[in-house]
Design an enzyme around this catalytic site. Structure first.
Site, PDB file in Angstrom:
ATOM      1  N   GLY A 142       0.817  -1.200   0.000  1.00 47.17           N
ATOM      2  CA  GLY A 142       0.000   0.000   0.000  1.00 47.17           C
ATOM      3  C   GLY A 142       0.854   1.254   0.000  1.00 47.17           C
ATOM      4  O   GLY A 142       2.058   1.212   0.290  1.00 47.17           O
ATOM      5  N   GLY A 190       0.429  -5.253   0.554  1.00 50.49           N
ATOM      6  CA  GLY A 190      -0.774  -5.264  -0.254  1.00 50.49           C
ATOM      7  C   GLY A 190      -0.633  -6.043  -1.548  1.00 50.49           C
ATOM      8  O   GLY A 190      -1.628  -6.536  -2.094  1.00 50.49           O
ATOM      9  N   GLU A 249       5.763  -5.633   7.626  1.00 52.73           N
ATOM     10  CA  GLU A 249       5.063  -4.588   8.377  1.00 52.73           C
ATOM     11  C   GLU A 249       5.670  -4.250   9.734  1.00 52.73           C
ATOM     12  O   GLU A 249       5.577  -3.102  10.185  1.00 52.73           O
ATOM     13  CB  GLU A 249       3.596  -4.980   8.549  1.00 52.73           C
ATOM     14  CG  GLU A 249       2.742  -4.841   7.295  1.00 52.73           C
ATOM     15  CD  GLU A 249       2.955  -5.958   6.281  1.00 52.73           C
ATOM     16  OE1 GLU A 249       2.432  -5.855   5.155  1.00 52.73           O
ATOM     17  OE2 GLU A 249       3.644  -6.947   6.625  1.00 52.73           O
ATOM     18  N   ASP A 259      -1.150  -7.608   7.350  1.00 47.94           N
ATOM     19  CA  ASP A 259      -2.591  -7.515   7.131  1.00 47.94           C
ATOM     20  C   ASP A 259      -2.931  -8.118   5.777  1.00 47.94           C
ATOM     21  O   ASP A 259      -2.256  -9.036   5.326  1.00 47.94           O
ATOM     22  CB  ASP A 259      -3.055  -6.056   7.262  1.00 47.94           C
ATOM     23  CG  ASP A 259      -2.466  -5.141   6.193  1.00 47.94           C
ATOM     24  OD1 ASP A 259      -1.393  -5.467   5.635  1.00 47.94           O
ATOM     25  OD2 ASP A 259      -3.077  -4.090   5.905  1.00 47.94           O
TER      26      ASP A 259
END
Length: 361
Positions: free
Chosen positions: A67, A116, A139, A147
């Protein structure tokens, strides 16, 4: 750049092609890109002429680096994170949709595939890696937690390989991605143009089968003994106590990496992985990840981690708390607290069965 420019769409023969088109930003995802991909999948799902969907990334460097974390940093600093929460809501729903897409979804995981990018590819039905693939969920290095269904995927990896990858954010190549269940097939880079072309005219599994080869050997299989022994511990503190005692230099390097990561992120990530294994379904895990992500917007480490990595680039984050011993059980529990009417709610919605057939139907 508009969303139309950032995600290129085309159809040819029996296939529809999604190309992430921000090569200078390593095809980092924006909210507009997520919405455009979802709209395209909606249109192609009901189009009888489209039998296969193919995901690729523009440029030579990779499919998608994740992301747009700079946008998250700016949103939290300026607006409290509301736009980021809305982005994740749509992104995680897209991840679940990809997992249950009724037509073969072929993800070409060439080059860098992180965060992502794993969410867009790792839940697909046909996941292809090359000798250039570098896959990671990094992350914890920015004060965040894996995530996009990452804790679901890593929780399914053999032994404690997923725990190692989630906590350290280590990058892996094709062989290790196959071992960990993050990919299905290895296809050499030189064969990708022909495969992409064939998918327009040949059923997906037949086309892929023409080019599949044995992947180069990875590194994790030989490290399984110490990875399984060290990461089976119930706490991050105990994992760190075990790691340096191993004679493998990679174990010592893993310990050094963990010492540099956000203490809060490490503890929340370990708890999230253990819970993900018990939760079972991807939808339930995504609901949990959404709670964690929203909580991260109100914690100091996410903004600080992004600042250190991509804003100031000093690579010297000042984590708060700064030590594992200062992160309490209550601190960790806050990331799993219910969101009330802000819940993602995927587990409450009926979902089609997960299917990964070996041949086109």
């Amino acid at each position: 750049m508009t969303a139309d420019d950032a995600v290129l769409l085309r159809t040819e023969g029996r296939a529809a092609y999604l190309t992430l088109n921000r090569p200078r930003a390593l095809n980092a995802l924006t909210h507009a890109m997520v919405r455009r991909i979802d709209q395209a999948l909606t249109a192609w799902e009901s189009d009888p002429a489209v039998e296969t969907v193919v995901l690729t990334g523009a440029g030579e460097r990779g499919l998608c680096a994740g992301g747009d974390i700079r946008a998250i940093h700016d949103d939290v600093r300026a607006g409290g994170g509301a736009a980021s929460a809305a982005f994740w809501r749509d992104e995680y729903r897209l991840n679940a949709r990809i997992a249950h897409y009724p037509k073969p979804y072929v993800a070409l995981m060439d080059g860098i595939v992180m965060g992502g990018g794993v969410g867009l590819s790792g839940h697909g039905r046909v996941r292809i890696v090359t000798e250039r693939s570098r896959i990671a969920m990094p992350e914890t290095g920015i004060g965040f937690v894996p995530d996009v269904g990452g804790t679901h995927l890593l929780g399914l990896a053999p032994g404690e390989l997923g725990t190692h990858l989630a906590l350290t954010g280590a990058q892996i190549g094709a062989g290790d991605a196959l071992l960990c269940g993050l990919a299905d097939h290895f296809v050499p880079i030189a064969s990708l143009p022909r495969l992409i072309a064939d998918l327009a005219h040949v059923p997906a599994y037949e086309a892929v089968g023409r080019y599949v080869q044995e992947a180069p050997p990875g590194e994790l299989a030989a490290r399984r003994p110490w990875i399984d022994a060290c990461y089976a511990a119930d706490t991050v503190e105990e994992i760190l106590r075990r790691l340096p005692t191993d004679e493998d230099q990679a174990a010592k390097e893993a310990a050094e990496t963990l010492h540099s990561r956000s203490p809060t992120s490490l503890k929340v990530t370990l708890a999230a992985l253990r819970r993900a294994r018990r939760l079972g379904s991807l939808e339930r895990v995504l609901d949990q990840e959404y709670r964690i992500s929203c909580a991260a917007l109100t914690a100091p480490d996410l903004v600080e981690g992004i600042r250190a990595q991509v804003i100031d680039k000093d690579r010297n984050p000042r984590w708060s708390p700064a030590a594992l011993s200062e992160v309490t059980e209550a601190d960790v529990a806050r990331f799993f607290a219910p969101l009330g009417d802000r819940e993602l709610g995927l587990a409450a919605e009926p979902a089609p069965p997960r299917d990964r057939p070996d041949a086109d139907r």
